[in-house]
Design a protein around this motif. Structure first.
Motif, PDB file in Angstrom:
ATOM      1  N   ALA A 215     -43.877  84.715   2.609  1.00  0.00           N
ATOM      2  CA  ALA A 215     -43.605  83.982   3.851  1.00  0.00           C
ATOM      3  C   ALA A 215     -44.558  84.423   4.963  1.00  0.00           C
ATOM      4  O   ALA A 215     -45.026  83.602   5.765  1.00  0.00           O
ATOM      5  CB  ALA A 215     -42.154  84.185   4.278  1.00  0.00           C
ATOM      6  N   GLY A 216     -44.871  85.715   5.003  1.00  0.00           N
ATOM      7  CA  GLY A 216     -45.818  86.215   5.995  1.00  0.00           C
ATOM      8  C   GLY A 216     -47.204  85.639   5.790  1.00  0.00           C
ATOM      9  O   GLY A 216     -47.888  85.243   6.753  1.00  0.00           O
ATOM     10  N   ALA A 217     -47.622  85.560   4.512  1.00  0.00           N
ATOM     11  CA  ALA A 217     -48.937  84.989   4.203  1.00  0.00           C
ATOM     12  C   ALA A 217     -48.972  83.495   4.524  1.00  0.00           C
ATOM     13  O   ALA A 217     -49.992  82.978   5.002  1.00  0.00           O
ATOM     14  CB  ALA A 217     -49.266  85.231   2.730  1.00  0.00           C
ATOM     15  N   VAL A 218     -47.852  82.811   4.270  1.00  0.00           N
ATOM     16  CA  VAL A 218     -47.757  81.388   4.595  1.00  0.00           C
ATOM     17  C   VAL A 218     -47.985  81.168   6.092  1.00  0.00           C
ATOM     18  O   VAL A 218     -48.761  80.302   6.510  1.00  0.00           O
ATOM     19  CB  VAL A 218     -46.385  80.819   4.172  1.00  0.00           C
ATOM     20  N   ALA A 219     -47.310  81.989   6.904  1.00  0.00           N
ATOM     21  CA  ALA A 219     -47.445  81.854   8.364  1.00  0.00           C
ATOM     22  C   ALA A 219     -48.891  82.043   8.813  1.00  0.00           C
ATOM     23  O   ALA A 219     -49.390  81.304   9.675  1.00  0.00           O
ATOM     24  CB  ALA A 219     -46.523  82.857   9.053  1.00  0.00           C
ATOM     25  N   GLU A 220     -49.571  83.019   8.213  1.00  0.00           N
ATOM     26  CA  GLU A 220     -50.971  83.260   8.579  1.00  0.00           C
ATOM     27  C   GLU A 220     -51.858  82.080   8.204  1.00  0.00           C
ATOM     28  O   GLU A 220     -52.731  81.663   8.985  1.00  0.00           O
ATOM     29  CB  GLU A 220     -51.472  84.527   7.876  1.00  0.00           C
ATOM     30  N   CYS A 221     -51.642  81.535   7.004  1.00  0.00           N
ATOM     31  CA  CYS A 221     -52.493  80.432   6.537  1.00  0.00           C
ATOM     32  C   CYS A 221     -52.249  79.167   7.364  1.00  0.00           C
ATOM     33  O   CYS A 221     -53.200  78.444   7.698  1.00  0.00           O
ATOM     34  CB  CYS A 221     -52.229  80.169   5.051  1.00  0.00           C
ATOM     35  N   VAL A 222     -50.998  78.901   7.684  1.00  0.00           N
ATOM     36  CA  VAL A 222     -50.681  77.734   8.501  1.00  0.00           C
ATOM     37  C   VAL A 222     -51.281  77.887   9.901  1.00  0.00           C
ATOM     38  O   VAL A 222     -51.816  76.940  10.483  1.00  0.00           O
ATOM     39  CB  VAL A 222     -49.159  77.504   8.565  1.00  0.00           C
TER      40      VAL A 222
ATOM     41  N   ARG B 114     -54.650  76.252  -0.519  1.00  0.00           N
ATOM     42  CA  ARG B 114     -53.516  76.986   0.047  1.00  0.00           C
ATOM     43  C   ARG B 114     -53.199  78.225  -0.798  1.00  0.00           C
ATOM     44  O   ARG B 114     -52.898  79.294  -0.263  1.00  0.00           O
ATOM     45  CB  ARG B 114     -52.291  76.067   0.145  1.00  0.00           C
ATOM     46  N   MET B 115     -53.290  78.069  -2.132  1.00  0.00           N
ATOM     47  CA  MET B 115     -53.076  79.226  -3.010  1.00  0.00           C
ATOM     48  C   MET B 115     -54.117  80.306  -2.731  1.00  0.00           C
ATOM     49  O   MET B 115     -53.781  81.492  -2.618  1.00  0.00           O
ATOM     50  CB  MET B 115     -53.174  78.795  -4.478  1.00  0.00           C
ATOM     51  N   GLU B 116     -55.358  79.900  -2.635  1.00  0.00           N
ATOM     52  CA  GLU B 116     -56.435  80.872  -2.422  1.00  0.00           C
ATOM     53  C   GLU B 116     -56.261  81.603  -1.102  1.00  0.00           C
ATOM     54  O   GLU B 116     -56.520  82.810  -1.012  1.00  0.00           O
ATOM     55  CB  GLU B 116     -57.788  80.160  -2.494  1.00  0.00           C
ATOM     56  N   CYS B 117     -55.795  80.894  -0.078  1.00  0.00           N
ATOM     57  CA  CYS B 117     -55.560  81.532   1.218  1.00  0.00           C
ATOM     58  C   CYS B 117     -54.435  82.559   1.116  1.00  0.00           C
ATOM     59  O   CYS B 117     -54.592  83.716   1.519  1.00  0.00           O
ATOM     60  CB  CYS B 117     -55.223  80.485   2.277  1.00  0.00           C
ATOM     61  N   MET B 118     -53.292  82.148   0.562  1.00  0.00           N
ATOM     62  CA  MET B 118     -52.153  83.070   0.452  1.00  0.00           C
ATOM     63  C   MET B 118     -52.507  84.298  -0.385  1.00  0.00           C
ATOM     64  O   MET B 118     -52.211  85.432  -0.002  1.00  0.00           O
ATOM     65  CB  MET B 118     -50.944  82.349  -0.166  1.00  0.00           C
ATOM     66  N   LEU B 119     -53.134  84.052  -1.524  1.00  0.00           N
ATOM     67  CA  LEU B 119     -53.460  85.170  -2.420  1.00  0.00           C
ATOM     68  C   LEU B 119     -54.457  86.124  -1.770  1.00  0.00           C
ATOM     69  O   LEU B 119     -54.369  87.344  -1.941  1.00  0.00           O
ATOM     70  CB  LEU B 119     -53.999  84.626  -3.744  1.00  0.00           C
ATOM     71  N   SER B 120     -55.400  85.576  -1.021  1.00  0.00           N
ATOM     72  CA  SER B 120     -56.364  86.415  -0.309  1.00  0.00           C
ATOM     73  C   SER B 120     -55.656  87.319   0.703  1.00  0.00           C
ATOM     74  O   SER B 120     -55.970  88.512   0.817  1.00  0.00           O
ATOM     75  CB  SER B 120     -57.403  85.539   0.380  1.00  0.00           C
ATOM     76  N   LYS B 121     -54.696  86.753   1.431  1.00  0.00           N
ATOM     77  CA  LYS B 121     -53.943  87.547   2.415  1.00  0.00           C
ATOM     78  C   LYS B 121     -53.148  88.668   1.737  1.00  0.00           C
ATOM     79  O   LYS B 121     -52.864  89.698   2.350  1.00  0.00           O
ATOM     80  CB  LYS B 121     -52.956  86.656   3.181  1.00  0.00           C
ATOM     81  N   LEU B 122     -52.791  88.437   0.468  1.00  0.00           N
ATOM     82  CA  LEU B 122     -51.932  89.388  -0.247  1.00  0.00           C
ATOM     83  C   LEU B 122     -52.713  90.290  -1.199  1.00  0.00           C
ATOM     84  O   LEU B 122     -52.116  91.003  -2.015  1.00  0.00           O
ATOM     85  CB  LEU B 122     -50.856  88.614  -1.019  1.00  0.00           C
TER      86      LEU B 122
END
Length: 438
Positions: free
Chosen positions: A103-110, A24-32
């Protein structure tokens, strides 16, 4: 998103609990844009002492003119304490701004099918974004839980530090010192130097093996390289002498606790190693000045002198044992009144055995946490071996009771949980007229 909305979003994720893993960290950080890769990190894992070592490390670097980001957990009084630059808490506007981005990155990953990130993962990602934007010279980052699967373990540090390892969070990390050490040693990265606290043999073997596999140079500090020279009760400092590499100097250590002698040696030794790794010209005189000024809330912190009132965030068996040793060392044979609050997922009985048996009186309180052991339950156990025990629902009432019962030659000590200590510190500040930083 304003600060109320940001805090509602962050605290609303507590329902996802602890869920170790890096996906989950890797996904959020990648989006950001992978902000964590832009930082020069000193990464700290361990059971006890992480906060104190982080505080000394950041203070020394600041004393040399560097800008230093600091990430800690949990906070004592204010949530914003968790993310600091030059010991100044992140302000509400920045916390809200970067939380909205996360929060935006969270929504994308979910939306892509990942589980919802945990509260700690979200806060950690906010920290990475904030530090990337502010670009401090160094970032001192504490592990939250364990090491290998902790949210912070996406960094590529300049230096890894491992503090004292003992039993804690066994439901997550394992039931042996070796298993716990395995998790903590997971922060060791290929070729990155490691400086470690002297460990139990089982933990040392695990750490050494991980360092060997990663081809990382490792040093365990020698407790004989710090010498206790004296304690000045009136000023609340202990005089110590350090030997680290070519450094050999004395300092007045403001952090109290016998265990802080080796904790501070670990920080000093890590800084010496960092000076070699990063090509820094760190000066022993300035290191000594920083050690003399460093302050860490809720760690053997003297809140009042007449009567003597101390709070300490010891929150596991080893921490309580170190606290009791320190009380006996600094204030031998003096009576004390204990305010005690412990989380239910700790070894509450052993912790109480260590510190409540010798107390003149014990006041049990409930920490402000869903994981708390209720004051009444703690009372029921302590009452089996100490007749002078009560429980209170209100912290102010508990403090009043402790002060009322404190002998002229005695002191009050509040401990058992960082969650309790934060609220009790606020109560004590109000009672004694102290500012947030005192």
């Amino acid at each position: 998103m304003d600060i109320k909305e940001a805090m509602a979003f962050i605290t609303g994720t507590q329902k996802f609990g602890q869920n170790l893993g890096l996906s989950r960290m890797e996904c959020m950080l990648s989006k950001l844009g992978n902000p964590h890769l832009d930082l020069r990190v000193i990464h700290i894992a361990g059971t006890n002492g992480k906060g104190s070592v982080a505080a000394i490390t950041s203070e020394v670097l600041m004393k040399h003119g560097y800008t230093v980001g600091l990430y800690i957990s949990p906070y004592i009084e204010e949530f914003n304490e968790r993310i600091q630059i030059n010991r100044k808490n992140i302000d509400d506007a920045d916390l809200a701004f970067y939380t909205e981005k996360v929060a935006g990155a969270v929504a994308e990953c979910v939306a892509e099918g990942l589980e919802h990130p945990t509260e700690f993962e979200i806060i950690t990602t906010v920290m990475f974004l904030y530090f990337q934007a502010k670009q401090p010279d160094f970032c001192v980052i504490e592990v939250g839980l364990g090491g290998d699967l902790d949210s912070t373990n996406v960094v590529s540090p300049l230096l890894s530090i491992i503090t004292s390892i003992s039993f804690d969070h066994m439901n997550v990390l394992g039931n042996t010192i070796g298993e716990i050490a395995q998790a903590k040693a997971g922060i060791i990265k290929p070729g990155v130097p490691v400086v470690a606290y002297p460990q139990l043999p089982e933990a040392e073997r695990v750490i050494m093996e991980r360092a060997r596999l990663m081809e990382s140079p490792i040093e365990f500090v020698d407790p004989n390289h710090v010498s206790f020279l004296g304690f000045a009760e009136e000023t609340g400092v202990q005089r110590v002498r350090y030997e680290a590499g070519t450094w050999d100097f004395e300092a007045n250590l403001r952090l109290l606790g016998v265990h802080q002698q080796v904790n501070s040696l670990l920080a000093v030794s890590a800084l010496y190693r960092l000076s070699q790794v990063a090509g820094l010209n760190l000066l022993p005189d300035l290191v000594a000045e920083a050690v003399e000024t460093v302050h860490w809330m809720g760690r053997f912190e003297i809140m009042n002198h007449d009567p003597l009132v101390i709070i300490d965030g010891a929150h596991n068996v080893d921490g309580i044992r170190q606290l009791k040793n320190s009380l006996n060392f600094y204030y031998p044979d003096r009576p004390y009144i204990l305010i005690l609050g412990i989380l239910a997922d700790k070894d509450t009985h052993q912790m109480a055995d260590l510190i409540a048996r010798d107390a003149n009186a014990v006041i049990c309180v409930t920490p402000n946490s869903t994981r708390a052991s209720l004051a009444q339950d703690l009372y029921q156990y302590i009452h089996t071996f100490n007749d002078h025990v009560t429980w209170e629902e209100e912290y102010d009432t508990a403090l009043s009771s402790a002060l009322r019962q404190c002998p002229d030659d005695g002191y009050v000590i509040a401990s058992g949980s960082l969650y309790m200590v934060g609220d009790m510190r606020r109560t004590m500040r109000q009672r004694f007229g102290l500012p947030y930083e005192h």
